[in-house]
Design a protein around this motif. Structure first.
Motif, mmCIF file in Angstrom:
data_model
loop_
_atom_site.group_PDB
_atom_site.id
_atom_site.type_symbol
_atom_site.label_atom_id
_atom_site.label_comp_id
_atom_site.label_asym_id
_atom_site.label_seq_id
_atom_site.Cartn_x
_atom_site.Cartn_y
_atom_site.Cartn_z
ATOM 1 N N GLY A 165 0.835 -1.205 0.000
ATOM 2 C CA GLY A 165 0.000 0.000 0.000
ATOM 3 C C GLY A 165 0.869 1.253 0.000
ATOM 4 N N GLU A 166 0.246 2.392 -0.438
ATOM 5 C CA GLU A 166 0.972 3.663 -0.472
ATOM 6 C C GLU A 166 1.062 4.230 0.956
ATOM 7 N N VAL A 167 2.280 4.592 1.367
ATOM 8 C CA VAL A 167 2.458 5.141 2.717
ATOM 9 C C VAL A 167 2.562 6.662 2.635
ATOM 10 N N ILE A 168 1.804 7.358 3.488
ATOM 11 C CA ILE A 168 1.843 8.823 3.526
ATOM 12 C C ILE A 168 2.081 9.251 4.976
ATOM 13 N N VAL A 169 3.211 9.909 5.223
ATOM 14 C CA VAL A 169 3.528 10.354 6.581
ATOM 15 C C VAL A 169 2.894 11.721 6.801
ATOM 16 N N VAL A 170 2.225 11.889 7.939
ATOM 17 C CA VAL A 170 1.576 13.168 8.223
ATOM 18 C C VAL A 170 2.146 13.729 9.517
ATOM 19 N N SER A 171 2.695 14.957 9.432
ATOM 20 C CA SER A 171 3.280 15.545 10.646
ATOM 21 C C SER A 171 2.597 16.873 10.971
ATOM 22 N N ASP A 227 -0.809 -5.007 4.441
ATOM 23 C CA ASP A 227 -0.729 -5.739 3.168
ATOM 24 C C ASP A 227 -1.713 -6.901 3.152
ATOM 25 N N GLU A 228 -1.743 -7.662 4.259
ATOM 26 C CA GLU A 228 -2.644 -8.816 4.323
ATOM 27 C C GLU A 228 -4.093 -8.397 4.152
ATOM 28 N N GLN A 229 -4.422 -7.207 4.665
ATOM 29 C CA GLN A 229 -5.803 -6.725 4.594
ATOM 30 C C GLN A 229 -6.073 -5.951 3.307
ATOM 31 N N GLY A 230 -5.093 -5.911 2.432
ATOM 32 C CA GLY A 230 -5.286 -5.241 1.140
ATOM 33 C C GLY A 230 -5.487 -3.738 1.249
ATOM 34 N N ILE A 231 -4.874 -3.116 2.258
ATOM 35 C CA ILE A 231 -5.005 -1.662 2.443
ATOM 36 C C ILE A 231 -4.230 -0.950 1.331
ATOM 37 N N GLU A 232 -4.901 0.032 0.693
ATOM 38 C CA GLU A 232 -4.255 0.725 -0.430
ATOM 39 C C GLU A 232 -3.538 2.006 -0.012
ATOM 40 N N LYS A 233 -4.064 2.675 1.018
ATOM 41 C CA LYS A 233 -3.392 3.896 1.493
ATOM 42 C C LYS A 233 -3.183 3.811 2.997
ATOM 43 N N ILE A 234 -1.943 3.992 3.415
ATOM 44 C CA ILE A 234 -1.593 3.890 4.837
ATOM 45 C C ILE A 234 -1.050 5.243 5.296
ATOM 46 N N TYR A 235 -1.863 5.988 6.020
ATOM 47 C CA TYR A 235 -1.375 7.247 6.604
ATOM 48 C C TYR A 235 -0.644 6.883 7.895
ATOM 49 N N VAL A 236 0.438 7.590 8.202
ATOM 50 C CA VAL A 236 1.184 7.316 9.439
ATOM 51 C C VAL A 236 1.458 8.634 10.144
ATOM 52 N N GLU A 237 1.048 8.726 11.405
ATOM 53 C CA GLU A 237 1.359 9.922 12.201
ATOM 54 C C GLU A 237 2.859 9.974 12.466
ATOM 55 N N ALA A 238 3.479 11.108 12.181
ATOM 56 C CA ALA A 238 4.911 11.292 12.444
ATOM 57 C C ALA A 238 5.172 11.328 13.949
ATOM 58 N N VAL A 239 6.413 11.007 14.331
ATOM 59 C CA VAL A 239 6.832 11.121 15.740
ATOM 60 C C VAL A 239 8.018 12.086 15.800
ATOM 61 N N GLY A 272 9.198 9.446 0.296
ATOM 62 C CA GLY A 272 9.186 10.909 0.176
ATOM 63 C C GLY A 272 7.803 11.546 0.309
ATOM 64 N N LYS A 273 6.735 10.714 0.423
ATOM 65 C CA LYS A 273 5.393 11.323 0.552
ATOM 66 C C LYS A 273 5.133 11.747 1.997
ATOM 67 N N ILE A 274 5.473 12.984 2.291
ATOM 68 C CA ILE A 274 5.337 13.512 3.652
ATOM 69 C C ILE A 274 4.477 14.768 3.598
ATOM 70 N N VAL A 275 3.422 14.801 4.378
ATOM 71 C CA VAL A 275 2.552 15.974 4.410
ATOM 72 C C VAL A 275 2.747 16.658 5.754
ATOM 73 N N ASP A 276 3.223 17.910 5.701
ATOM 74 C CA ASP A 276 3.432 18.661 6.941
ATOM 75 C C ASP A 276 2.283 19.640 7.123
#
Ligand code: TXA
Ligand code: MG
Length: 347
Positions: free
Chosen positions: A237-243, A308-320, A339-343
């Motif tokens: 899935g596509e990973v997008i980091v959000v800070s 991946d097992e659950q077929g998730i297409e977009k995974i947002y991740v909270e930054a630390v 490089g997909k980071i949204v500030d």
């Protein structure tokens, strides 16, 4: 090939003997460490080491870490140990610190991918140490995942990736740290941090003073650690980091989740346990408490695999925050995000 699978519970090590013998004779054995599972081969056995690259689908220009159980095992691996390097070993070994040193001629070129340096560490895991001791040789071992996948933190992950491709899997339970070791180049006077990990920059600087890292440099133009140039640790899935501030992150991510749902795109947010309830429709998956970053480190790769097992297409991740182990966590999730980071503070 049929992969043999054994469970080892310290202090009962006698079942390790057969695997240790196979390892010394050139077979591949996956084993637990305190960081992630490793895929081991006798570091001096060229054919065995070459088969690691085949089993993982790993590019041949990416060198391996050599694992030892006693300081005396260094004698065959490196040509000299400077006093400040000795101090690092005394302080952090056994533990999640890999040191890049000038290699001795006895280490085959295939192990170091043609470099004149060798990366060495002494893992802090009773099963790993006992396996190395019983095999009687230093063990070259990358993480035991197929190349490009997140590193395995459970024996189950190794089975998913390498069943039928390797001789043995040793199950020693979940890995405590969950992120790969810190890699430090100590071939020059001032150490250079090549990969952040369980031994933090702050801990290293307390022992050796100044350490060069990408925090202190504008950016490395050419990666000195060959592995750094590859996209790593990435789920499908596509990973997008959000800070940014939690309230802003939450508002923006909820908008995205809603929008994705309308388009039938499966998405989740990996978030602090404290924030899970802020996200709609059960889309929040806890990665651990924001007050305990070591929990986040231990969970993140497993969560990527679950997505991946659950077929998730977009995974947002909270930054630390990039402090302590948080620096290593952000290094891995930023790589997974390619490089997909949204500030939110810049929006
Ligand atoms: O925690 C860990 O380090 C785990 C466990 C199994 O010990 N191993 C691990 O290995 O993460 P691997 O192969 O996935 O990562 C090794 C990293 C790569 O980035 C590689 O390029 C770098 O270490 N490396 C190895 N030898 C090197 C050398 N001589 N000079 C510079 N970098 C090196
Ligand atoms: Mg790896």
């Amino acid at each position: 090939m049929i992969t043999k699978y054994i469970i080892i519970k310290p202090p009962h090590f006698s079942d390790l003997n057969e695997a240790a013998k196979a390892l010394s004779e050139g077979e591949l054995v996956a084993f637990p460490t305190e960081t992630v599972y490793g895929l081991g081969a006798n570091a001096y056995h060229e054919k065995a080491v070459r088969s690691i690259f085949d089993a993982k689908g790993r590019p041949a220009d990416n060198p391996l870490i050599v694992h030892i159980a006693e300081i005396a095992m260094l004698n065959n691996l490196v040509s000299e140990i400077k006093p400040h390097v000795r101090k690092l070993m005394d302080t952090f070994w056994p533990g999640p610190l890999t040191l890049v040193l000038k290699k001795s001629s006895r280490v085959p070129m295939v192990t170091t991918a043609g470099l004149d340096t060798v990366a060495v560490r002494m893992p802090n895991h009773p099963v790993a140490l006992e396996l190395i001791r019983r095999s009687g040789v230093a063990i070259a071992a990358p993480s035991a995942n197929r190349s490009g996948k997140p590193s395995p933190t459970l024996a189950q992950h190794v089975l998913e990736d390498l069943n039928g491709r390797i001789a043995w899997i040793i199950d020693g339970g979940p890995c405590e740290i969950g992120l790969e070791s810190t890699v430090l180049d100590v071939t020059e006077e001032t150490p250079v941090l090549l990969r952040p990990g369980g031994i933090t920059l702050e801990m290293l600087e307390q022992v050796v003073g100044k350490v060069i890292s990408d925090k202190s440099m504008n950016r490395m133009s050419r990666p000195k650690s060959p592995g750094l140039k590859y996209k790593h640790y990435a789920p499908k899935g596509e990973v997008i980091v959000v800070s940014g501030r939690a309230s802003k992150v939450c508002q923006w991510v909820n908008e995205q989740l809603l929008d994705n749902e309308k388009k039938s795109i499966k998405s989740v947010i990996l978030t602090a346990s404290e924030h899970v309830q802020n996200y709609g429709n059960g889309a929040g998956k806890s990665y651990g408490s924001c007050k305990k970053p070591e929990e986040i480190a231990a969970n993140i790769f497993r969560l990527f695999r679950e997505c991946d097992e659950q077929g998730i297409e977009k995974i947002y991740v909270e930054a630390v925050p990039k402090e302590g182990i948080g620096y290593a966590i952000m290094n891995r999730i930023e790589k997974a995000a390619g490089g997909k980071i949204v500030d939110m503070e810049e929006k």
